[in-house]
Design a protein around this motif. Structure first.
Motif, PDB file in Angstrom:
ATOM      1  N   LEU A  37      -1.874 -10.748 -32.696  1.00 17.07           N
ATOM      2  CA  LEU A  37      -1.572  -9.737 -33.715  1.00 17.07           C
ATOM      3  C   LEU A  37      -0.355 -10.078 -34.560  1.00 17.07           C
ATOM      4  O   LEU A  37      -0.071  -9.396 -35.553  1.00 17.07           O
ATOM      5  CB  LEU A  37      -1.354  -8.374 -33.049  1.00 17.07           C
ATOM      6  CG  LEU A  37      -2.584  -7.745 -32.401  1.00 17.07           C
ATOM      7  CD1 LEU A  37      -2.192  -6.520 -31.595  1.00 17.07           C
ATOM      8  CD2 LEU A  37      -3.614  -7.379 -33.461  1.00 17.07           C
ATOM      9  N   ALA A  38       0.344 -11.138 -34.172  1.00 16.67           N
ATOM     10  CA  ALA A  38       1.565 -11.506 -34.886  1.00 16.67           C
ATOM     11  C   ALA A  38       1.280 -11.744 -36.374  1.00 16.67           C
ATOM     12  O   ALA A  38       2.063 -11.347 -37.232  1.00 16.67           O
ATOM     13  CB  ALA A  38       2.186 -12.752 -34.261  1.00 16.67           C
ATOM     14  N   ASP A  39       0.134 -12.371 -36.672  1.00 16.80           N
ATOM     15  CA  ASP A  39      -0.228 -12.659 -38.071  1.00 16.80           C
ATOM     16  C   ASP A  39      -0.322 -11.370 -38.889  1.00 16.80           C
ATOM     17  O   ASP A  39       0.004 -11.349 -40.074  1.00 16.80           O
ATOM     18  CB  ASP A  39      -1.582 -13.371 -38.143  1.00 16.80           C
ATOM     19  CG  ASP A  39      -1.573 -14.689 -37.390  1.00 16.80           C
ATOM     20  OD1 ASP A  39      -0.474 -15.256 -37.224  1.00 16.80           O
ATOM     21  OD2 ASP A  39      -2.656 -15.133 -36.967  1.00 16.80           O
ATOM     22  N   ILE A 118     -10.575 -10.580 -33.976  1.00 18.98           N
ATOM     23  CA  ILE A 118      -9.726 -10.410 -32.788  1.00 18.98           C
ATOM     24  C   ILE A 118     -10.483 -10.055 -31.504  1.00 18.98           C
ATOM     25  O   ILE A 118     -10.273 -10.703 -30.474  1.00 18.98           O
ATOM     26  CB  ILE A 118      -8.617  -9.368 -33.068  1.00 18.98           C
ATOM     27  CG1 ILE A 118      -7.617  -9.957 -34.064  1.00 18.98           C
ATOM     28  CG2 ILE A 118      -7.920  -8.948 -31.791  1.00 18.98           C
ATOM     29  CD1 ILE A 118      -6.513  -9.014 -34.466  1.00 18.98           C
ATOM     30  N   PRO A 119     -11.378  -9.068 -31.534  1.00 14.19           N
ATOM     31  CA  PRO A 119     -12.063  -8.699 -30.284  1.00 14.19           C
ATOM     32  C   PRO A 119     -12.770  -9.865 -29.610  1.00 14.19           C
ATOM     33  O   PRO A 119     -12.690 -10.016 -28.389  1.00 14.19           O
ATOM     34  CB  PRO A 119     -13.061  -7.626 -30.741  1.00 14.19           C
ATOM     35  CG  PRO A 119     -12.423  -7.026 -31.941  1.00 14.19           C
ATOM     36  CD  PRO A 119     -11.747  -8.164 -32.636  1.00 14.19           C
ATOM     37  N   LEU A 120     -13.446 -10.677 -30.426  1.00 15.51           N
ATOM     38  CA  LEU A 120     -14.164 -11.813 -29.848  1.00 15.51           C
ATOM     39  C   LEU A 120     -13.188 -12.809 -29.236  1.00 15.51           C
ATOM     40  O   LEU A 120     -13.410 -13.315 -28.130  1.00 15.51           O
ATOM     41  CB  LEU A 120     -15.023 -12.489 -30.934  1.00 15.51           C
ATOM     42  CG  LEU A 120     -15.966 -13.585 -30.441  1.00 15.51           C
ATOM     43  CD1 LEU A 120     -16.863 -13.064 -29.332  1.00 15.51           C
ATOM     44  CD2 LEU A 120     -16.826 -14.112 -31.597  1.00 15.51           C
ATOM     45  N   ARG A 121     -12.087 -13.072 -29.943  1.00 20.98           N
ATOM     46  CA  ARG A 121     -11.080 -13.996 -29.413  1.00 20.98           C
ATOM     47  C   ARG A 121     -10.535 -13.472 -28.088  1.00 20.98           C
ATOM     48  O   ARG A 121     -10.350 -14.231 -27.133  1.00 20.98           O
ATOM     49  CB  ARG A 121      -9.921 -14.152 -30.405  1.00 20.98           C
ATOM     50  CG  ARG A 121     -10.257 -14.975 -31.624  1.00 20.98           C
ATOM     51  CD  ARG A 121      -9.106 -14.947 -32.635  1.00 20.98           C
ATOM     52  NE  ARG A 121      -7.947 -15.732 -32.209  1.00 20.98           N
ATOM     53  CZ  ARG A 121      -6.781 -15.726 -32.859  1.00 20.98           C
ATOM     54  NH1 ARG A 121      -6.621 -14.956 -33.924  1.00 20.98           N
ATOM     55  NH2 ARG A 121      -5.781 -16.468 -32.437  1.00 20.98           N
TER      56      ARG A 121
ATOM     57  N   LEU B  11     -19.563  -7.503 -27.655  1.00 26.13           N
ATOM     58  CA  LEU B  11     -18.180  -7.844 -27.347  1.00 26.13           C
ATOM     59  C   LEU B  11     -17.210  -7.021 -28.178  1.00 26.13           C
ATOM     60  O   LEU B  11     -16.164  -6.609 -27.696  1.00 26.13           O
ATOM     61  CB  LEU B  11     -17.935  -9.335 -27.603  1.00 26.13           C
ATOM     62  CG  LEU B  11     -18.464 -10.274 -26.521  1.00 26.13           C
ATOM     63  CD1 LEU B  11     -18.292 -11.723 -26.943  1.00 26.13           C
ATOM     64  CD2 LEU B  11     -17.744 -10.021 -25.214  1.00 26.13           C
ATOM     65  N   LEU B  12     -17.568  -6.791 -29.443  1.00 27.16           N
ATOM     66  CA  LEU B  12     -16.695  -5.992 -30.292  1.00 27.16           C
ATOM     67  C   LEU B  12     -16.463  -4.626 -29.680  1.00 27.16           C
ATOM     68  O   LEU B  12     -15.333  -4.176 -29.518  1.00 27.16           O
ATOM     69  CB  LEU B  12     -17.309  -5.819 -31.681  1.00 27.16           C
ATOM     70  CG  LEU B  12     -17.401  -7.059 -32.565  1.00 27.16           C
ATOM     71  CD1 LEU B  12     -17.947  -6.696 -33.939  1.00 27.16           C
ATOM     72  CD2 LEU B  12     -16.047  -7.709 -32.701  1.00 27.16           C
ATOM     73  N   ILE B  18     -12.292  -1.994 -23.495  1.00 33.01           N
ATOM     74  CA  ILE B  18     -11.414  -2.604 -22.499  1.00 33.01           C
ATOM     75  C   ILE B  18      -9.975  -2.447 -22.917  1.00 33.01           C
ATOM     76  O   ILE B  18      -9.103  -2.096 -22.116  1.00 33.01           O
ATOM     77  CB  ILE B  18     -11.727  -4.108 -22.337  1.00 33.01           C
ATOM     78  CG1 ILE B  18     -13.120  -4.284 -21.761  1.00 33.01           C
ATOM     79  CG2 ILE B  18     -10.669  -4.790 -21.497  1.00 33.01           C
ATOM     80  CD1 ILE B  18     -13.173  -5.050 -20.487  1.00 33.01           C
ATOM     81  N   CYS B  19      -9.749  -2.714 -24.180  1.00 32.35           N
ATOM     82  CA  CYS B  19      -8.440  -2.536 -24.796  1.00 32.35           C
ATOM     83  C   CYS B  19      -7.883  -1.163 -24.462  1.00 32.35           C
ATOM     84  O   CYS B  19      -6.772  -1.031 -23.933  1.00 32.35           O
ATOM     85  CB  CYS B  19      -8.659  -2.732 -26.295  1.00 32.35           C
ATOM     86  SG  CYS B  19      -7.300  -2.493 -27.382  1.00 32.35           S
TER      87      CYS B  19
END
Lengths: 152, 152
Positions: A37-39, A118-121, B11-12, B18-19
């Motif tokens: 999330l830094a970006d 992001i979620p996939l990563r 996954l999304l 999960i988050c």
DNA sequence: CACAATTCAGTTGTGCACAACTCAGTTGAG
DNA sequence: CTCAACTGAGTTGTGCACAACTGAATTGTG
């Protein structure tokens, strides 16, 4: 019960491990989110708020707090920072002057596209299969519900 | 792959859940520990440190940090509070003046007996079976290891 | 209608997490 | 032996979590 002693012993060790592992997992997640999330210039809790707003824009602070289980003591300064960052605006509700309605700015809405990957990563970073992630989520949800109800 | 689109969609949604669920579970645990530990005058991270010391007394700060994955920025003030509370003492190591060795006081050692019932109470509060707790711990440990290794 | 109870956002104070830094003590390469 | 690199504890600054509180707006009851 005859198995009580042994079961109690198991629980003692297990609690200690769960105690550690949950704490560690929570922080490990937070650390990876921090990097990812830094970006975007967001923290993890700020990202949770943005996810909520991307799903339903124009929510009052109270509703965001209910969905994320965060109180005003946490949300007020957090939202102030998101406002300073230019991602949201705050205005008093016309119907109820007590409420403050949070609305995404253009920049806040644009961020959605940037955050899409992001979620996939994150899911990949966990190294778990879809089934395992499902199991984990179910267990965590159950635990949370039970802990919330538990009066000790 | 042919299943990529669908899997990505899953996954999304899953990541979002999960988050939320991990964050919520972590805070739910913390909240119950807060209640349970209030009698002892300990916070959850302080309890983790005491658990470590009850297992191995006389550890240097560095070692405690390694076991709990906490850095000096977190531990230094936390240990200072435990010292003020009268549960530990701090003294420079004789072999290496850089190290500070943490030792339990009588009061700190006595606390162990008072804390004896906590793990069982917590395990019960989760409402999970032993098997489920085992599964949860395994998943959390795996996730933590993977997240720590993940370089994004 | 009036006022007590409730609701909502915000503030204050304490404690944890973590990055970036300082400083003293230790170690190792030349 | 010497000095640069490293190690360990501590400090500083930012942000989150939460309890306890304030104050304004709203609601419900007499």
């Amino acid at each position: 019960m005859t198995t009580d002693t042994r079961a109690a012993g198991d629980l003692l060790r297990l609690d200690r491990q769960i105690c550690f592992s949950l704490h560690a997992a929570s922080r490990a997640f937070n650390g990876v989110y921090r990097t990812v999330l830094a970006d975007l210039g967001l923290t993890y809790p700020q990202y949770l708020v943005m996810l909520t707003l991307w799903e339903d824009d124009g929510l009052p602070v109270k509703e965001i707090g209910d969905r994320l289980r965060l109180d005003s003591g946490t949300l007020s300064p957090l939202l102030k920072r998101l406002e300073t960052a230019g991602y949201i605006t705050r205005r008093r509700s016309e119907h109820d002057e007590r409420s403050v309605v949070i609305t995404l700015t253009m920049a806040g809405d644009d961020l959605r596209a940037e955050a899409a990957g992001i979620p996939l990563r994150m899911a990949k970073a966990t190294g778990l299969t879809l089934d395992e992630l499902q199991t984990l989520r179910t267990l965590l949800t159950t635990v949370t519900e039970n802990l919330d109800e538990a009066d000790l």
